[in-house]
Design a protein around this motif. Structure first.
Motif, mmCIF file in Angstrom:
data_model
loop_
_atom_site.group_PDB
_atom_site.id
_atom_site.type_symbol
_atom_site.label_atom_id
_atom_site.label_comp_id
_atom_site.label_asym_id
_atom_site.label_seq_id
_atom_site.Cartn_x
_atom_site.Cartn_y
_atom_site.Cartn_z
ATOM 1 N N ARG A 64 0.823 -1.192 0.000
ATOM 2 C CA ARG A 64 0.000 0.000 0.000
ATOM 3 C C ARG A 64 0.863 1.251 0.000
ATOM 4 O O ARG A 64 0.580 2.232 -0.675
ATOM 5 N N LEU A 65 1.961 1.187 0.785
ATOM 6 C CA LEU A 65 2.863 2.333 0.836
ATOM 7 C C LEU A 65 3.446 2.617 -0.539
ATOM 8 O O LEU A 65 3.537 3.760 -0.958
ATOM 9 N N ARG A 115 2.069 1.967 -3.280
ATOM 10 C CA ARG A 115 0.999 2.554 -4.095
ATOM 11 C C ARG A 115 0.853 4.052 -3.794
ATOM 12 O O ARG A 115 0.791 4.872 -4.703
ATOM 13 N N ILE A 116 0.805 4.395 -2.498
ATOM 14 C CA ILE A 116 0.707 5.819 -2.136
ATOM 15 C C ILE A 116 1.885 6.583 -2.729
ATOM 16 O O ILE A 116 1.733 7.645 -3.320
ATOM 17 N N TYR A 130 1.309 9.491 -5.330
ATOM 18 C CA TYR A 130 1.696 10.838 -4.972
ATOM 19 C C TYR A 130 2.907 11.281 -5.783
ATOM 20 O O TYR A 130 3.033 12.451 -6.130
ATOM 21 N N ASN A 162 1.693 12.134 3.726
ATOM 22 C CA ASN A 162 0.785 11.133 3.154
ATOM 23 C C ASN A 162 1.188 9.722 3.541
ATOM 24 O O ASN A 162 0.342 8.901 3.910
ATOM 25 N N LEU A 163 2.492 9.455 3.452
ATOM 26 C CA LEU A 163 2.976 8.113 3.789
ATOM 27 C C LEU A 163 2.746 7.813 5.260
ATOM 28 O O LEU A 163 2.358 6.708 5.636
ATOM 29 N N TYR A 198 0.403 8.886 7.191
ATOM 30 C CA TYR A 198 -0.987 8.520 7.399
ATOM 31 C C TYR A 198 -1.194 7.044 7.091
ATOM 32 O O TYR A 198 -1.863 6.323 7.809
ATOM 33 N N GLY A 199 -0.582 6.605 5.981
ATOM 34 C CA GLY A 199 -0.718 5.210 5.594
ATOM 35 C C GLY A 199 -0.102 4.264 6.601
ATOM 36 O O GLY A 199 -0.586 3.151 6.792
#
Lengths: 331, 274, 311
Positions: free
Chosen positions: A7-8, A10-11, A15, A316-317, A319-320
């Protein structure tokens, strides 16, 4: 664990693409803006040389800078250079822009990091104190101080601190990151620190008020939530509530704010560096603007945008990684 | 009885503060241009009864220069914040009420402006405009509309989801009619409060940029320029050109900020409640 | 008023009001609870029943002493015959008096269910909790989930287990059944009954009138911030003939399985309560006395009623 990593990534990719489009837009926008300027960079360059220039030499410089080519070609030329890591040569410093940015960014980084860390910690702690004592005297007093500080311009605060501590008390030197007349490699760490303290202090004074007020509001929101009411119903007292639920719920917004405030941090460092003649990117960008040093101005603008975007990306990362509502949502 | 007391108090306070701000402005604007001319006989004097703020290194009276500069800063700040508030209003409404792609473009544009530190962007724009007043105005305007535009966008989106707006649509009212009758009345308080709260940062920005040398020309007595000039004489112990004009700037900004907060209570009571 | 020794909780003339800033400038007073009377005996399940938005949840906060700062409280609370002061409330909440809150939003969204259920007290009742989870049919890994990952029924059982983990004598359950399936609701209510059999008392705050009638020992009908009638639940099962207050009768009539006839009018706004009896504006048998004087609580046929005309 593997899911989290996936997921990271992907973010990061999502981004990252957004960041690249923004950076591309920033480079084109700044190029267009500078191209529209009536200030003639060649003239500025020649003035900077300090010697008379023959028409032939001038033509040579113009050819080197590509002034007579159409703007589009010049822009493409600059962009292709950019992709190869070539930001051009500074007119003021007579050195490659990339080298100047590297060297000056280290100085700025030291300054910003000190201010960022201290403002973050002090702001967070004060925000907690204010939030826990909402509408009591400690909160009212600190809130006044924070509002006052956010109405004070950075550079004036810097001037006053300079007057009091450098001119009046003579605790700190006036300007430059190392003593005048001492060669770069002979500067001790202590001397560097000595020159760093006052600008870093100014910069952190400017940023902590915002962080404190933000933390205060978040904590108050949390304290008014139903889960805090339930915690009280279960017999938890104020400090237990702060420890068990408060910190847990305000830490992530506070961290995010810290990383998304890179723009203000950089902007503040421009002012602080100019007041204290600190040789970082901030003083370089205003010197480049005043001196018509187009390559340096473009380079630093682009670099500052990269800096800001990196902060947003980290937020952003984070938060993930930290927020379980996002982290575990896919299970 | 107590109810009216509180309301009247807020009103009187607001009018009083607005009066002081206007007085400051009128006082500064009415000072004739030659009143601050230098006289080398009085150069570098500390504050006294004759010169409450002292004189600078060219013998100019700093009290007069400060207030004249304040008026100029206020003009620049007011113009820039009014311009950016209007931009924010249009952009915010367009983003929320228009089609999806307008919204996407606006969001991307806001991200773009936010991705360059404001000071750097203002320097860039000022450079593009060949420095001076025009560059300063455009620069400050360009960097200040974002947050209010986001606020208005959110507000319009929220209003659009309200029932009476949906009903108006069903009744066949045009988008323009709905905008005029349902959206604008709600947006006006937000807009006014946003406009006034934008004013202090605009003034501070103007001062900062002038201080760096990208704003008004050096012969203008703007606060940023007075402070920038004072830098040269700091080490000589001349504290008054640095401290006193800056103090006036801070007081003015605080005053306008408070004025905005009071207006917020009057115009938009729910958001001001704590 | 002398507190009885055989009661666990006794509430006498409890009033709660809030000072509100209306429009930011004008001050108004909201009277959310007025002159409320309630008694809870050991081993008894008392239901406080009334329509939504009548301030019932604030009663729980008032008993626990966790009302917001702008609330003004008057009246007397007695727990085990002793005055329930702020200091005693602080000692008792979470130990002797436990709350089962309404919904999952009362759980910290960022704390895993296990440690959250254990609470802040040491030693952590980890063993006891996992046994309890097993009994409630919560899967083993529930403890490792965050609140947002719980289904409605699971969340409810987790909330109930926070109260069961304590040795509380009085359990205040605030709307414990909405969102549950019938089976789950019955299971939760069985748990309460079991607790009552073990000598604990349960104060059930609910808008589910049916549930209150069927399940509780005593029902207190809550209207506009006060209890208008307190009577054995059996009276409510019989019907209007056994009831004392016009509102209780109307409420009974409004149930779907009865006449399904709604009570006319609206509850008064807490900022503008009528001067006399709170139900007077909607009451079919009001007299001038009702509109000028607040009727006292009277004993009628083994129940209590706040009405001049109740028989």
């Amino acid at each position: 664990m593997r899911r989290t990593l996936g997921r990271l990534v992907r973010i990061f990719l999502l981004y990252g693409i957004r960041m690249l489009t923004l950076l591309a837009a920033v480079s084109i926008l700044s190029f267009v803006l500078i191209n529209a300027s009536p200030i003639d960079p060649v003239q500025q360059y020649i003035l900077g040389l300090g010697t008379a220039v023959s028409p032939e030499q001038r033509a040579e410089i113009e050819a080197y800078w590509g002034v007579n080519e159409p703007p589009l070609e010049r822009c493409l030329g600059w962009l292709s250079g950019l992709l190869q890591g070539n930001l051009g040569e500074s007119a003021l410093f007579r050195r490659p822009v990339a080298d100047i940015i590297r060297e000056r960014f280290l100085n700025s980084l030291a300054l910003m990091l000190c201010a960022w860390l201290s403002a973050g910690i002090i702001g967070f702690v004060l925000g907690c104190v204010m939030g826990m004592n909402q509408d009591k005297w400690a909160d009212k007093l600190l809130k006044k101080v924070c509002y006052l500080l956010s109405s004070v311009p950075t550079f004036w605060l810097g001037l006053v601190l300079l007057l009091v501590f450098s001119v009046g008390l003579k605790w700190f030197p006036i300007g430059f990151s190392s003593p005048i007349g001492v060669r770069g490699q002979d500067v001790t760490l202590w001397q560097k620190l000595h020159h760093l303290i006052l600008p870093a202090f100014t910069l952190s004074l400017m940023s902590f008020a915002n962080i404190a007020l933000h933390t205060r509001q978040k904590l108050i929101d949390v304290l008014h939530s139903e889960y805090i009411l339930f915690a009280r119903a279960r017999g938890e007292r104020n400090l237990t509530i702060l420890r068990r639920h408060g910190l847990r719920n305000i830490l992530l917004p506070a961290l995010t704010l810290q990383f998304t405030s890179f723009a203000e941090l950089f902007g503040g460092s421009v002012m602080a560096e100019n007041v204290f003649s600190y040789p970082g990117l901030g003083s370089a960008v205003s010197a480049a603007g005043l001196g018509g040093d187009v390559p340096l101005l473009l380079g630093i603008t682009l670099f500052s945008a990269l800096f800001v975007c990196t902060g947003n990306m980290i937020a952003n990362l984070l938060y993930g990684i930290i927020d379980p509502r996002i982290r575990e949502a896919e299970k | 009885m107590k109810k009216t007391n509180h309301r009247t108090k807020v009103m009187i306070l607001t009018i009083l503060m607005a009066g002081i701000v206007i007085f400051f402005y009128a006082f500064g604007s009415l000072i004739p241009g030659d009143a601050a001319e230098g006289n080398f006989l009085y150069a570098g004097q500390p504050p006294s009864w004759g010169h409450p703020f002292g004189t600078d290194a060219l013998g100019r009276d700093l009290f007069i220069r400060t207030f004249k500069g304040m008026a100029i800063s206020m003009t620049v700040g007011l113009t820039a914040s009014a311009l950016s508030a209007v931009i924010a209003l249009f952009v915010g409404i367009a983003a929320a009420a228009g089609s999806k792609w307008i919204d996407a473009i606006v969001n991307w544009l806001i991200d773009l402006v936010m991705s360059i530190p404001h000071t750097v962007l203002v320097i860039l724009i000022s450079f593009a405009m060949g420095r001076g007043l025009k560059g300063l105005l455009i620069g400050i305007t360009a960097t200040h509309w974002c947050s209010l535009a986001r606020l208005i966008r959110g507000e319009v989106l929220q209003l659009r989801s309200r029932q009476y707006v949906a009903i108006s649509h069903k009744l066949g009212k045009s988008t323009g009619w709905i905008l005029m009758h349902h959206l604008l009345p709600h947006l006006v308080p937000q807009f006014l409060v946003g406009l006034i709260l934008m004013f202090p940062p605009a003034i501070l920005h103007e001062a900062s940029v002038s201080f760096l040398g990208f704003g008004l020309p050096p012969e203008q007595p703007a606060i940023g320029i007075i402070l920038s000039e004072s830098m040269r004489y700091l080490s000589a112990g001349m504290w008054w050109p640095a401290v006193l004009p800056g103090l006036v700037l801070v007081l003015l900004v605080l005053l306008i900020d408070q004025l905005g907060e009071q207006l917020k209570i009057i115009l938009d009571p729910y958001s001001a409640q704590e | 008023m002398q507190p009885h020794n055989d009661t666990l909780l006794e509430i006498h003339d409890l009033s709660v009001s809030f000072r509100m800033y209306h429009h930011g400038l004008e001050q108004t007073k909201l009277q959310v609870i007025s002159d409320l009377q309630l008694t809870v005996a050991p081993g008894e399940i008392v239901a406080v029943a009334g329509s939504s938005g009548s301030g019932k949840s604030l009663l729980a906060s008032a008993i626990l002493g966790i009302l917001p700062h702008n609330a003004a409280v008057s009246g007397h609370l007695h727990y085990k015959g002793q005055e329930l002061t702020a200091e005693r409330q602080r000692q008792l909440r979470g130990t002797e008096i436990a709350l089962v809150p309404q919904s999952v939003s009362y759980l910290d969204p960022l704390m895993k269910t296990g440690p959250q259920t254990d609470g802040h007290r040491r030693p952590k009742p980890v063993e006891k909790r996992s046994a309890l989870f097993r009994r409630l049919g919560l899967p083993e890994q529930t403890a490792k989930l965050y609140p947002f990952q719980l289904s409605g029924g699971m969340a409810r059982r987790v909330l109930v287990s926070t109260a069961l983990l304590t040795d509380a004598r009085l359990i205040i359950a605030d709307e414990p059944t909405p969102g549950m399936s019938l089976d789950q609701a019955l299971e939760a209510l069985r748990l309460f009954r079991e607790m009552a059999k073990a000598g604990k008392s349960v104060l059930l705050i609910t808008h589910d009138i049916d549930l209150a009638f069927e399940f509780a020992d005593t029902v207190a009908v809550f209207y506009a911030g006060t209890t208008v009638e307190t009577a054995p639940a059996s009276d409510f099962r019989i019907g209007p003939a056994a009831l004392r207050h016009p509102y209780s009768k109307a409420l009974w009539q409004s149930l779907p399985q009865n006449a399904f006839h709604p009570v006319e009018g609206f509850q008064p706004y807490a900022g503008d309560l009528p001067k006399g009896c709170l139900f007077a504006p909607r009451c079919p048998c009001k007299t001038t006395q009702c509109t000028t004087q607040v009727p006292p609580m009277r004993e009628v046929r083994g129940g209590k009623v706040r009405c001049y005309h109740g028989t």
